[in-house]
Design an enzyme around this catalytic site. Structure first.
Site, short mmCIF file in Angstrom:
data_model
loop_
_atom_site.label_atom_id
_atom_site.label_comp_id
_atom_site.label_asym_id
_atom_site.label_seq_id
_atom_site.Cartn_x
_atom_site.Cartn_y
_atom_site.Cartn_z
N HIS A 50 -20.55 -28.10 40.93
CA HIS A 50 -19.40 -29.01 41.06
C HIS A 50 -18.11 -28.25 41.30
O HIS A 50 -17.03 -28.81 41.19
CB HIS A 50 -19.28 -29.89 39.80
CG HIS A 50 -20.42 -30.84 39.65
ND1 HIS A 50 -20.68 -31.54 38.50
CD2 HIS A 50 -21.38 -31.21 40.52
CE1 HIS A 50 -21.76 -32.29 38.66
NE2 HIS A 50 -22.20 -32.11 39.88
N ARG A 76 -5.00 -31.36 33.49
CA ARG A 76 -6.34 -31.02 33.00
C ARG A 76 -6.56 -29.52 32.99
O ARG A 76 -7.09 -28.95 32.05
CB ARG A 76 -7.41 -31.70 33.86
CG ARG A 76 -7.54 -33.19 33.60
CD ARG A 76 -8.76 -33.76 34.27
NE ARG A 76 -9.98 -33.20 33.71
CZ ARG A 76 -11.05 -32.87 34.45
NH1 ARG A 76 -11.02 -33.01 35.75
NH2 ARG A 76 -12.12 -32.39 33.88
N1 APR Z 1 -24.23 -28.22 22.55
C1 APR Z 1 -25.14 -28.65 23.47
N2 APR Z 1 -25.12 -29.89 24.03
C2 APR Z 1 -24.15 -30.73 23.60
C3 APR Z 1 -23.17 -30.38 22.65
C4 APR Z 1 -23.24 -29.06 22.12
N3 APR Z 1 -22.36 -28.63 21.20
N4 APR Z 1 -22.34 -31.45 22.45
C5 APR Z 1 -22.79 -32.44 23.27
N5 APR Z 1 -23.89 -32.02 23.94
C6 APR Z 1 -24.69 -32.74 24.94
C7 APR Z 1 -24.62 -34.25 24.82
O1 APR Z 1 -25.59 -34.71 23.89
C8 APR Z 1 -24.98 -34.67 26.25
O2 APR Z 1 -26.39 -34.81 26.40
O3 APR Z 1 -24.16 -32.45 26.21
C9 APR Z 1 -24.51 -33.49 27.10
C10 APR Z 1 -23.29 -33.81 27.96
O4 APR Z 1 -23.66 -34.83 28.86
P1 APR Z 1 -22.58 -35.36 29.93
O5 APR Z 1 -21.27 -35.62 29.26
O6 APR Z 1 -23.26 -36.46 30.71
O7 APR Z 1 -22.32 -34.10 30.85
P2 APR Z 1 -23.23 -33.58 32.04
O8 APR Z 1 -24.67 -33.77 31.76
O9 APR Z 1 -22.75 -32.21 32.35
O10 APR Z 1 -22.76 -34.59 33.22
C11 APR Z 1 -23.01 -34.21 34.55
O11 APR Z 1 -21.42 -35.89 35.29
O12 APR Z 1 -19.40 -36.55 34.31
C12 APR Z 1 -19.97 -35.99 35.47
O13 APR Z 1 -19.24 -34.32 36.96
C13 APR Z 1 -19.45 -34.61 35.60
O14 APR Z 1 -20.59 -32.47 35.65
C14 APR Z 1 -20.57 -33.74 35.03
C15 APR Z 1 -21.80 -34.53 35.40
#
Ligand code: APR
Length: 265
Positions: free
Chosen positions: A120, A71
């Protein structure tokens, strides 16, 4: 949409103490593979939720170490995108900016943000099972053991990232809540707002009466709290906001409002 960019820029222009709260979405346009996307043919048969745990590491330290090497190898050649650079450029206009991120990809620091709270962890750092921290790859470059041994106590080294079932680093979490309660505006970028306790940070800002700007192509659990919702990718939305902010702050409109930061890269 122009009106929303202006509204967001007005909030930022008035801010003296801004919190930027980011998730995996801000790094999407840098091509960061999420857990699921990193599961290629070689690693697809493993469940990330089994590998990214202390139990998984103790059960098979070599496998977990090699999965992270895979990764981190994908992370190694990614660079900040215009969204990260725009966030770093905010420091030119707002006296106190702190970036609180759920991401481990180091891209806010690489973009030039000077005050980053990593809830994290950060993939560039390692710690050992005995509790010694702050190591980088240079500290075990001469070792062939997999996983390498702690240079201080000889225990196994592991990535200094938060695994499933582990507590978030207390000092980072405490700072994140304190800054969210003390800020006068919050910019939320690219998080689904589903993972606690981080997902509560915008509520702390709201309770303090701070306006919230959200950037996300989709609605999230945070959208109902947002005063301004910019529905789109961060790499496109944030430079547009920065252009408006530069105009408000009296600078000429530039082709790329973040070019001063790019120039300094
Ligand atoms: N610009 C802005 N936002 C975006 C984009 C983009 N280009 N592409 C996707 N997104 C949004 C998605 O719509 C979603 O709401 O980013 C968000 C990502 O959500 P998650 O995948 O749930 O990520 P996150 O919120 O950081 O999750 C928190 O969960 O998976 C665990 O430890 C991991 O840090 C992560 C935590």
């Amino acid at each position: 949409m122009e009106k929303l960019f202006r509204q967001a820029a007005d909030i930022l222009a008035r801010s003296q103490r801004l919190v930027v709260f980011s998730g995996a979405g801000v790094s999407k346009e840098s091509g960061i593979a999420t857990f699921r996307e990193a599961q290629d043919a070689l690693w697809g048969r493993y469940d990330p939720h089994q590998l990214a745990t202390l139990q998984g590491f103790r059960r098979n330290p070599k496998l977990v170490w090699e999965w992270y090497e895979h990764r981190f190898g994908l992370l190694g050649d990614v660079t900040p995108n215009p969204g990260h650079l725009a966030i770093a450029a905010l420091e030119r206009y707002v006296p106190h900016v702190v970036v609180i991120t759920q991401n481990i990809d180091n891209l806010h620091r690489a973009a030039g943000s000077s005050d980053v709270v990593e809830l994290h962890g950060n993939w560039r750092f390692y710690r050992c099972l005995g509790g010694h921290k702050g190591f980088t790859r240079a500290d075990f470059a001469d070792q062939t053991d997999i996983p390498p041994q702690c240079p201080r106590c000889g225990d196994m080294l592991r990535p200094d990232v938060v695994w499933f079932g582990e507590m978030l680093p207390p000092e980072a979490l405490e700072r994140a809540f304190a800054e969210s309660a003390a800020c006068d505006a919050m910019l939320v970028v690219g998080t689904s707002g589903l993972v606690q306790p981080a997902a509560s940070l915008p509520t702390y800002a709201r309770r303090a009466g701070s306006p919230i700007i959200e950037v996300n192509p989709n609605r999230s659990a945070i959208t109902p709290l947002a005063d301004v919702f910019l529905q789109g990718p961060a790499g496109e939305m944030l430079p547009r906001v920065m252009n408006e902010l530069a105009t408000i702050m009296g600078e000429e409109r530039t082709a790329s409002p973040i070019s001063p930061v790019l120039r300094s890269q």
